[in-house]
Design a protein around this motif. Structure first.
Motif, short mmCIF file in Angstrom:
data_model
loop_
_atom_site.label_atom_id
_atom_site.label_comp_id
_atom_site.label_asym_id
_atom_site.label_seq_id
_atom_site.Cartn_x
_atom_site.Cartn_y
_atom_site.Cartn_z
N TRP A 117 -26.10 6.79 -13.56
CA TRP A 117 -25.66 6.33 -12.23
C TRP A 117 -26.72 6.74 -11.23
N ARG A 152 -30.00 10.22 -6.25
CA ARG A 152 -28.63 10.41 -5.76
C ARG A 152 -28.65 11.53 -4.73
N ASN A 156 -26.07 13.64 -2.33
CA ASN A 156 -24.68 13.96 -2.02
C ASN A 156 -24.56 14.33 -0.55
N ALA A 183 -27.93 6.26 -4.78
CA ALA A 183 -26.52 6.46 -4.47
C ALA A 183 -26.44 7.52 -3.38
N ARG A 232 -23.78 9.77 -0.67
CA ARG A 232 -22.41 10.25 -0.57
C ARG A 232 -22.11 10.89 0.79
N THR A 255 -22.24 3.49 -3.02
CA THR A 255 -21.51 4.24 -1.99
C THR A 255 -20.05 4.36 -2.43
N ASN A 256 -19.33 5.29 -1.80
CA ASN A 256 -17.92 5.44 -2.16
C ASN A 256 -16.97 5.00 -1.06
N TYR A 257 -17.48 4.63 0.13
CA TYR A 257 -16.67 4.02 1.17
C TYR A 257 -17.63 3.40 2.18
#
Length: 322
Positions: free
Chosen positions: A81, A86, A88, A112, A114, A135-137
């Motif tokens: 992923w 990435r 965070n 990615a 976060r 993304t997560n939102y």
């Protein structure tokens, strides 16, 4: 490479990582090249190639990162992923990087993120199809990037072939017709070394001379003012005005160049094409107008010229009578 691997148990660490090559490194979790926690500083002008991770972030994995990450090149990195990177929590500024042919098995080929405090701008993300950002939102600050397949949550991102010079042989510089030129973040802090608006990607296209310079207008209140000259309102002699024009949206009545009021000339465009007019003090016919027939394609450069001789007003587009 682990940096501050106990994270918040350690004080913030300042790093300056630049002019390195990270090649064919691997990690069992995340960050094949760099695994970092609670870091400030900069990561710039590095090449990350062929790195991998079983977890997330084939090249870079970071918690609590507050760095400028700029002018790096990421090629053929991979992970489960987030193929290349990435990030965070934290507030990193990720700008003017080139991501090419990176791969995330479950998505996010390039990066990615976060945290909505991360800023991602003026980058190129290309190769292996879409799904380059994970993304997560919603609400992320991802603007003015060239992203293959686009990005659902962001403004002023484009999805066009970046027209690298020779990507098959590793040359990811921009060719002269690349849509990434002068399309990056317009803020002055991101301007290219040649003084022009930021290009997208790690390598700017040098525009050293005024003949290669272009301006970008927002369509609302941007303009250039040149001191008025009544000498340009005499229509007893021949006159030519010309410009290079590229438009990114359709609308009516936009001025390219104009001089005068009661007397003068104007070269303009609208949703249907280019047109021009001259205005003089002729008692019965003060206006002379010419309308072109070329249908304008968005994000395409055109050379348009209007020529006037007494009794004739002609319009040329790309050197052809229109």
């Amino acid at each position: 490479m682990y940096i501050n691997d106990f994270g918040e148990n350690w004080s913030p660490t300042t790093i300056n990582i630049h002019n390195n090559v990270f090649r064919d490194n691997s990690a069992g979790s995340g960050g094949g090249a760099l695994d970092m926690n609670n870091v400030h500083g900069s990561i710039d002008n590095n090449l990350f190639i062929g790195n991998s991770a079983d977890g997330a972030g084939g090249a870079i994995y970071a918690h609590e990162i507050y760095c400028d990450i700029s002018n790096n090149v990421f090629i053929d990195n991979s992970s489960n992923w987030a193929g290349a990177m990435r990030l965070n929590d934290g507030a990193a500024n990720v700008f003017n990087n080139t991501f090419y042919n990176n791969y995330g098995e479950y998505g996010a080929h390039s990066i990615a993120i976060r945290s909505t405090d991360h800023h991602v701008t003026s980058n190129i993300m290309w190769g292996n199809g879409g799904d380059h950002i994970g993304t997560n939102y919603d609400g992320y600050d991802v603007t003015f990037n060239l992203i293959e397949g686009g990005f659902w949550d962001g403004e002023m991102n484009i999805d066009q072939d970046p027209m690298f010079a020779d990507p098959d042989n590793g040359d990811l510089t921009l060719s002269e017709d690349s849509p990434a030129i002068d399309s990056g973040n317009p803020s002055e802090e991101y301007s290219d070394p040649d003084g022009t608006r930021s290009d997208m990607g790690a390598f700017y296209f040098d525009q050293p001379s005024s003949s290669s310079y272009s301006l970008s207008f927002d369509g609302e209140d941007d303009h250039v003012t040149v001191p008025y000259s009544g000498a340009l309102n005499s229509f007893t002699d021949a006159m030519t005005v010309s410009a290079w024009v590229k438009t990114s949206s359709q609308s009516n009545y936009r001025t390219i160049i104009e001089n005068g009021n009661v007397q003068g000339f104007a070269l303009m465009l609208d949703a249907e094409g280019f047109y021009g007019n001259v205005q003089n003090e002729h008692p019965t016919n003060p206006w002379t107008t010419v309308e072109g027939s070329t249908i304008i394609e968005l994000n395409t450069w055109y050379h348009v010229a209007m020529t006037y001789t007494p009794g004739y007003l002609l319009l040329y587009v790309n050197g052809v009578l229109d």
